[in-house]
Motif scaffolding. Structure first.
Motif, PDB file in Angstrom:
ATOM      1  N   PRO A 234      22.528  35.983  57.618  1.00 43.27           N
ATOM      2  CA  PRO A 234      23.878  36.297  56.747  1.00 43.27           C
ATOM      3  C   PRO A 234      23.776  36.688  55.434  1.00 43.27           C
ATOM      4  CG  PRO A 234      23.449  34.103  57.738  1.00 43.27           C
ATOM      5  CD  PRO A 234      21.992  34.879  57.711  1.00 43.27           C
ATOM      6  N   LEU A 235      22.542  36.721  54.809  1.00 41.09           N
ATOM      7  CA  LEU A 235      22.542  37.423  53.364  1.00 41.09           C
ATOM      8  C   LEU A 235      22.533  39.032  53.421  1.00 41.09           C
ATOM      9  CD1 LEU A 235      19.534  35.318  51.956  1.00 41.09           C
ATOM     10  CD2 LEU A 235      22.189  34.899  51.755  1.00 41.09           C
ATOM     11  N   ILE A 236      22.663  39.750  54.292  1.00 36.39           N
ATOM     12  CA  ILE A 236      22.608  41.010  54.597  1.00 36.39           C
ATOM     13  C   ILE A 236      24.245  41.508  54.251  1.00 36.39           C
ATOM     14  CG2 ILE A 236      22.521  43.202  55.991  1.00 36.39           C
ATOM     15  CD1 ILE A 236      20.601  41.374  57.695  1.00 36.39           C
ATOM     16  N   PRO A 237      24.620  42.177  53.235  1.00 36.74           N
ATOM     17  CA  PRO A 237      25.799  42.811  53.047  1.00 36.74           C
ATOM     18  C   PRO A 237      26.336  43.519  54.351  1.00 36.74           C
ATOM     19  CG  PRO A 237      24.802  43.067  51.137  1.00 36.74           C
ATOM     20  CD  PRO A 237      23.547  42.710  52.386  1.00 36.74           C
ATOM     21  N   GLN A 238      27.832  43.592  54.635  1.00 36.06           N
ATOM     22  CA  GLN A 238      28.138  44.297  55.604  1.00 36.06           C
ATOM     23  C   GLN A 238      27.920  45.707  55.472  1.00 36.06           C
ATOM     24  OE1 GLN A 238      29.959  42.920  58.438  1.00 36.06           O
ATOM     25  NE2 GLN A 238      29.367  45.137  58.759  1.00 36.06           N
ATOM     26  N   SER A 239      28.004  46.072  54.111  1.00 34.52           N
ATOM     27  CA  SER A 239      27.709  47.730  53.945  1.00 34.52           C
ATOM     28  C   SER A 239      26.523  48.062  54.489  1.00 34.52           C
ATOM     29  CB  SER A 239      28.016  48.238  52.649  1.00 34.52           C
ATOM     30  OG  SER A 239      27.102  47.353  51.713  1.00 34.52           O
ATOM     31  N   VAL A 240      25.441  47.049  54.354  1.00 33.10           N
ATOM     32  CA  VAL A 240      23.955  47.358  54.960  1.00 33.10           C
ATOM     33  C   VAL A 240      23.890  47.473  56.412  1.00 33.10           C
ATOM     34  CG1 VAL A 240      21.429  46.895  54.623  1.00 33.10           C
ATOM     35  CG2 VAL A 240      22.968  46.882  52.576  1.00 33.10           C
ATOM     36  N   GLU A 241      24.593  46.273  56.861  1.00 29.71           N
ATOM     37  CA  GLU A 241      24.674  46.128  58.396  1.00 29.71           C
ATOM     38  C   GLU A 241      25.476  47.454  58.788  1.00 29.71           C
ATOM     39  OE1 GLU A 241      25.726  42.688  61.222  1.00 29.71           O
ATOM     40  OE2 GLU A 241      27.478  43.611  60.541  1.00 29.71           O
ATOM     41  N   ASN A 242      26.321  47.943  58.374  1.00 33.05           N
ATOM     42  CA  ASN A 242      27.129  49.215  58.845  1.00 33.05           C
ATOM     43  C   ASN A 242      25.921  50.513  59.037  1.00 33.05           C
ATOM     44  OD1 ASN A 242      29.304  47.890  59.355  1.00 33.05           O
ATOM     45  ND2 ASN A 242      30.261  48.655  57.193  1.00 33.05           N
ATOM     46  N   VAL A 243      25.044  50.426  58.169  1.00 32.84           N
ATOM     47  CA  VAL A 243      24.147  51.493  57.971  1.00 32.84           C
ATOM     48  C   VAL A 243      23.068  51.424  59.543  1.00 32.84           C
ATOM     49  CG1 VAL A 243      22.060  52.531  57.115  1.00 32.84           C
ATOM     50  CG2 VAL A 243      24.097  51.780  55.438  1.00 32.84           C
ATOM     51  N   ILE A 244      22.796  50.092  59.792  1.00 31.20           N
ATOM     52  CA  ILE A 244      22.120  49.691  60.828  1.00 31.20           C
ATOM     53  C   ILE A 244      22.793  50.142  61.908  1.00 31.20           C
ATOM     54  CG2 ILE A 244      20.740  48.161  62.048  1.00 31.20           C
ATOM     55  CD1 ILE A 244      20.185  46.782  59.267  1.00 31.20           C
ATOM     56  N   LEU A 245      23.990  49.730  62.076  1.00 30.95           N
ATOM     57  CA  LEU A 245      24.844  50.084  63.521  1.00 30.95           C
ATOM     58  C   LEU A 245      24.869  51.395  63.658  1.00 30.95           C
ATOM     59  CD1 LEU A 245      27.346  47.054  62.746  1.00 30.95           C
ATOM     60  CD2 LEU A 245      25.590  47.043  64.331  1.00 30.95           C
ATOM     61  N   ARG A 246      25.236  52.133  62.432  1.00 33.88           N
ATOM     62  CA  ARG A 246      25.541  53.526  62.995  1.00 33.88           C
ATOM     63  C   ARG A 246      24.071  54.306  63.210  1.00 33.88           C
ATOM     64  NH1 ARG A 246      28.638  58.004  59.064  1.00 33.88           N
ATOM     65  NH2 ARG A 246      28.650  59.658  60.381  1.00 33.88           N
ATOM     66  N   PRO A 272      29.193  47.465  44.156  1.00 31.52           N
ATOM     67  CA  PRO A 272      29.824  46.459  44.349  1.00 31.52           C
ATOM     68  C   PRO A 272      31.402  46.467  45.058  1.00 31.52           C
ATOM     69  CG  PRO A 272      29.024  46.743  42.235  1.00 31.52           C
ATOM     70  CD  PRO A 272      28.511  47.779  42.887  1.00 31.52           C
ATOM     71  N   GLU A 273      31.750  47.685  45.028  1.00 31.71           N
ATOM     72  CA  GLU A 273      32.921  47.929  45.758  1.00 31.71           C
ATOM     73  C   GLU A 273      32.465  48.246  47.229  1.00 31.71           C
ATOM     74  OE1 GLU A 273      31.510  51.807  43.631  1.00 31.71           O
ATOM     75  OE2 GLU A 273      31.715  49.756  43.541  1.00 31.71           O
ATOM     76  N   ARG A 274      31.461  48.533  47.948  1.00 30.68           N
ATOM     77  CA  ARG A 274      31.128  48.714  49.132  1.00 30.68           C
ATOM     78  C   ARG A 274      30.470  47.375  49.862  1.00 30.68           C
ATOM     79  NH1 ARG A 274      27.785  53.302  51.254  1.00 30.68           N
ATOM     80  NH2 ARG A 274      28.729  52.077  53.216  1.00 30.68           N
ATOM     81  N   ARG A 275      29.851  46.303  49.138  1.00 27.77           N
ATOM     82  CA  ARG A 275      29.089  45.241  49.586  1.00 27.77           C
ATOM     83  C   ARG A 275      30.086  44.544  50.732  1.00 27.77           C
ATOM     84  NH1 ARG A 275      24.438  44.279  46.903  1.00 27.77           N
ATOM     85  NH2 ARG A 275      24.324  41.915  47.810  1.00 27.77           N
ATOM     86  N   SER A 276      31.295  44.527  50.512  1.00 24.81           N
ATOM     87  CA  SER A 276      32.161  43.676  51.421  1.00 24.81           C
ATOM     88  C   SER A 276      33.004  44.348  52.194  1.00 24.81           C
ATOM     89  CB  SER A 276      32.895  42.578  50.446  1.00 24.81           C
ATOM     90  OG  SER A 276      33.595  43.258  49.655  1.00 24.81           O
ATOM     91  N   GLU A 277      32.810  45.787  52.535  1.00 23.57           N
ATOM     92  CA  GLU A 277      33.678  46.637  53.367  1.00 23.57           C
ATOM     93  C   GLU A 277      33.524  46.163  54.710  1.00 23.57           C
ATOM     94  OE1 GLU A 277      31.540  50.290  52.832  1.00 23.57           O
ATOM     95  OE2 GLU A 277      29.988  49.926  54.700  1.00 23.57           O
ATOM     96  N   SER A 278      34.542  46.664  55.374  1.00 23.60           N
ATOM     97  CA  SER A 278      34.913  46.118  56.805  1.00 23.60           C
ATOM     98  C   SER A 278      33.861  46.541  57.988  1.00 23.60           C
ATOM     99  CB  SER A 278      36.140  46.655  57.222  1.00 23.60           C
ATOM    100  OG  SER A 278      36.254  47.957  57.274  1.00 23.60           O
ATOM    101  N   LYS A 279      33.578  46.059  58.740  1.00 19.68           N
ATOM    102  CA  LYS A 279      32.504  46.454  59.785  1.00 19.68           C
ATOM    103  C   LYS A 279      32.922  47.787  60.587  1.00 19.68           C
ATOM    104  CE  LYS A 279      30.209  44.322  63.674  1.00 19.68           C
ATOM    105  NZ  LYS A 279      30.331  43.064  64.740  1.00 19.68           N
ATOM    106  N   ALA A 280      31.665  48.558  60.551  1.00 17.98           N
ATOM    107  CA  ALA A 280      32.034  49.535  61.331  1.00 17.98           C
ATOM    108  C   ALA A 280      32.251  49.463  62.801  1.00 17.98           C
ATOM    109  CB  ALA A 280      30.799  50.473  61.168  1.00 17.98           C
ATOM    110  N   LEU A 281      33.123  50.167  63.180  1.00 17.42           N
ATOM    111  CA  LEU A 281      33.666  50.180  64.638  1.00 17.42           C
ATOM    112  C   LEU A 281      33.268  51.371  65.437  1.00 17.42           C
ATOM    113  CD1 LEU A 281      36.823  48.071  64.280  1.00 17.42           C
ATOM    114  CD2 LEU A 281      34.513  47.123  64.902  1.00 17.42           C
ATOM    115  N   PHE A 282      32.956  51.221  66.584  1.00 17.11           N
ATOM    116  CA  PHE A 282      32.714  52.267  67.698  1.00 17.11           C
ATOM    117  C   PHE A 282      33.203  52.385  68.877  1.00 17.11           C
ATOM    118  CE2 PHE A 282      29.128  51.663  64.650  1.00 17.11           C
ATOM    119  CZ  PHE A 282      29.112  53.096  63.987  1.00 17.11           C
TER     120      PHE A 282
END
Length: 705
Positions: A234-246, A272-282
């Motif tokens: 859970p410590l992974i920011p959403q912006s970093v997870e989006n990189v992996i998902l894409r 800071p402005e990207r860490r809590s961005e919304s989850k990438a959807l496909f």
């Protein structure tokens, strides 16, 4: 190979790694005086032209690249049947070792490593080189933190017709892209998919797809979805997870279009402005590669139109009785019915098989903590779950070694059968090694131990003598240096120097040589030099002097003490017996006679000869020792009153001319002045003490008549 010199300049030192195609050694470049890494093709492939071509292609691919995040190629050569590549030597570890030691890694560290890998891939792709085997094993991390991509062993230029030949898929199956697993042409986006898996593994500590065989893992890349990384960490920011998902989309068109695009996303994902961005959807519905169930195709009914007449004609022809027999009339319908039934049965079997393969039962995860790993593994197997092997190992003070204390899925969580559960088992406590405290002052050593976590009350001191350490310095410790100990419970004993050991020097003067030696040995000392010297004051055979240490001094054990032993009187000494005339105060009256003498013995001091009670006149013999520079003298007392002093000269005694003394007059003597240096009783009524017989003077204390 170790000790071999390749190309006349590379001295092979040690083996540091290897893979399925080659072995890697650390060597020293004699010409340029630097360490290098040498990759040598394995012996079993030296006659395989395909492997030799692939080996040379690695050198060509990497040599065409010049980038700070790509391992540099220095040289390529062949010596007899040895094919080798000389490359930059990186002091550090590969990323796979770091993941095993510390995963999951910190988010910023993982992103930093992934950014440098992506930068290297961008450079390679711009030079028309696809790596095709990006995995942690091929990522080197130097001691300065610099990331280096290596092992272009299966890389090939983009212009090649095909990379994966029929029946020959090369690469690491856990990091395959779906198109790689299919065996079709792979491109830049295949490297980005593999990089996404590497980033996934760094942040979660696990791989997205696991299986019992390489084929099953490859199929999962094609068909299954991976567990999202934020569910595992859970410590992974959403912006970093989006990189992996894409980067890990199964459809290459939905991934990053280039390494440069992915690098830009990595460089900004922690802002800071990207860490809590919304989850990438496909849009998974448009994914042609996605596994789906295709419904059976139903035959369309033909409409009533111009063709209706034909159909009526066929119907009429079918209704008209055949010219043949009845058996012929029923044969065709039976055949069609049988074929239809067989087709329905086949379709039913296919549907059942597909359901059996695609529909997986769901089970609840059992609680397996506080069990041994084997017990937990068996418990999971009972419900159709698989314990990931090897288990993660991490010390937990509340659990015994090899006892499971953490499971990746909480108890009662509903999962599919066959799901892999990662278990964490407790290990033996990792104990630090005892630091070296020798030579440090005791107070400083105590502070260092307290800094290590040892309580001061568990630190004790053991003073000991030392020849090598000054007083107050630590000699050693218990536990010994470099031995393992538990700072939370261990009692530390510090052996502290008292300086050199000393012992008091005994008084040897007046002792025999044998007695002196025994006394020294008892004190831990050694009898050293023995001299002989004549003496007027010390009898022959007795110690006259000791040096360099005297009585009351101290010395270290083992020190030598020298002595001088008396040989008796010197040759010039003269022993002479003088007969002293004495008389009572009145004839027949008992009178106590006291005699004091002085001669060469005891530096000429007055010595008691003794006392005798007499009642008549007589002579008493006094033995004297005379020297050329020391005459003798005898003083006589009657009942405590001084009577007379006789002087005996050395020259007279030697020549035999000592005058005869005159007999004393028997009357009460008039008081005369006694010699000032002769002790006289203040009270004449008190008799002087009767001394024991003198061995030197020859006097008695018997009472004469």
């Amino acid at each position: 190979m170790i000790g071999h010199e390749l190309g006349g300049r590379y001295q092979v030192i040690e083996r540091i790694g290897g893979g399925g195609m080659a072995l890697v050694y650390r060597a020293h470049d004699i010409l340029l005086n630097r360490n290098v890494a040498i990759k040598v093709l394995r012996n079993q492939f030296v006659h395989d032209e395909e492997f030799i071509r692939r080996f040379r292609r690695e050198a060509q691919s990497a040599a065409s690249l010049s980038h700070p995040n790509v391992v540099s190629i220095y040289d390529v050569g062949q010596e007899d049947e040895i094919h080798y590549i000389v490359m930059e030597y990186i002091e550090g570890k590969n990323l796979n070792e770091i993941i095993k030691e510390r995963a999951p890694l910190q988010v910023d560290e993982s992103v930093r490593i992934a950014s440098q890998i992506c930068d290297a891939l961008d450079h390679a792709h711009q030079n028309q080189i696809i790596h095709r085997d990006i995995k942690p094993h091929n990522i080197l991390i130097g001691r300065n933190g610099r990331v280096k991509v290596t092992d272009f062993g299966i890389a090939r230029a983009v212009t090649s017709t095909t990379i994966t030949q029929t029946g020959s898929v090369v690469g690491s199956v856990h990091y395959f892209s779906p198109e790689h697993a299919k065996g079709v042409t792979t491109g830049e986006k295949s490297d980005l998919y593999s990089l996404g898996i590497v980033l996934y593994q760094m942040l979660t500590g696990v791989l997205p797809f696991l299986g019992e065989s390489p084929i099953s893992v490859a199929l999962k890349h094609l068909q299954e979805e991976f567990e999202e990384p934020r569910l595992l960490n859970p410590l992974i920011p959403q912006s970093v997870e989006n990189v992996i998902l894409r980067s890990m989309r199964k459809n290459p068109e939905e991934r990053y279009q280039s390494a440069k695009e992915m690098l830009q996303d990595l460089e900004t994902c922690l802002l800071p402005e990207r860490r809590s961005e919304s989850k990438a959807l496909f849009n998974d519905d448009e994914d042609e590669d996605r596994t789906r169930v295709i419904p059976a195709i139903k035959p369309m009914q033909r409409g009533l139109g111009s063709r209706g007449g034909g159909e009526d004609r066929m119907r009429r022809e079918a209704e008209e009785p055949p010219a043949g027999s009845g058996k012929r009339r029923w044969g065709r319908p039976v055949l069609w019915i049988s074929l239809t039934l067989l087709l329905l049965l086949a379709m039913g079997g296919v549907v059942w098989y597909v359901n059996a393969k695609l529909v997986v039962d769901e089970v609840a995860v059992p609680k397996v903590t506080e069990m041994s790993f084997e017990e937990a593994k068996a418990e999971l197997a009972k419900v159709g779950l698989i314990a990931e092997e090897p288990a993660l190992q991490e010390y937990n003070p509340n659990y015994e070694p090899d006892e499971v204390w953490k499971q990746s899925k909480d108890p009662d969580t509903i999962v599919k059968e066959g799901t892999h559960i990662t278990l964490t088992v407790s290990t033996e406590k990792t104990l630090p090694q005892m630091i070296d405290l020798s030579g440090k002052p005791y107070e400083e050593a105590v502070k260092l131990l307290i800094a290590e976590g040892v309580e001061q009350k568990r630190i004790t001191q053991d003073p000991r003598y030392s020849e090598d350490f000054p007083e107050g310095q630590v000699i050693s410790s218990e536990p010994a240096v470099n031995s393992e100990y538990d700072p939370e419970t261990a009692t530390i004993k510090l052996i502290v120097s008292q300086g050199k050991e000393t012992t008091p020097i005994p008084d040897l003067v007046g002792k025999t040589q044998a007695d002196a030696k025994a006394m020294l040995e008892a004190a831990g000392l050694v009898l050293g030099e023995i001299k002989e010297e004549s003496s007027f004051s010390v009898e022959a055979g007795l110690v006259l002097e000791q040096w360099p240490y005297e009585k009351g001094d101290t010395a270290s054990p083992g020190e030598k003490i020298n002595i001088t032993v008396s040989t008796g009187y010197p040759p010039e000494a003269l022993e002479y017996t003088y007969d002293v005339p004495v008389a009572p105060l009145a004839e027949g009256q008992k009178t106590k006679i006291r005699i004091i003498y002085a001669d060469a013995r005891k530096d000429g001091e007055n010595q008691e000869w003794g006392t005798r009670t007499i009642a008549k006149s007589q002579k008493l013999s006094v033995n004297l020792v005379l020297a050329p520079n020391k005459d003798g003298s005898i003083s006589v007392y009657q009942d405590g009153e001084f009577v007379e002093t006789y002087t005996i000269r050395y020259s007279d005694a030697k020549n035999g001319t000592v005058p005869e003394p005159e007999p004393p007059v028997q009357h009460t003597p008039e008081p005369t002045q006694a010699p000032t240096d002769i002790p006289v009783s203040a009270d004449p009524t008190i008799e002087p003490e009767i001394l024991p017989p003198s061995t030197e003077g020859g006097a008695n204390t018997e009472t004469g008549d």
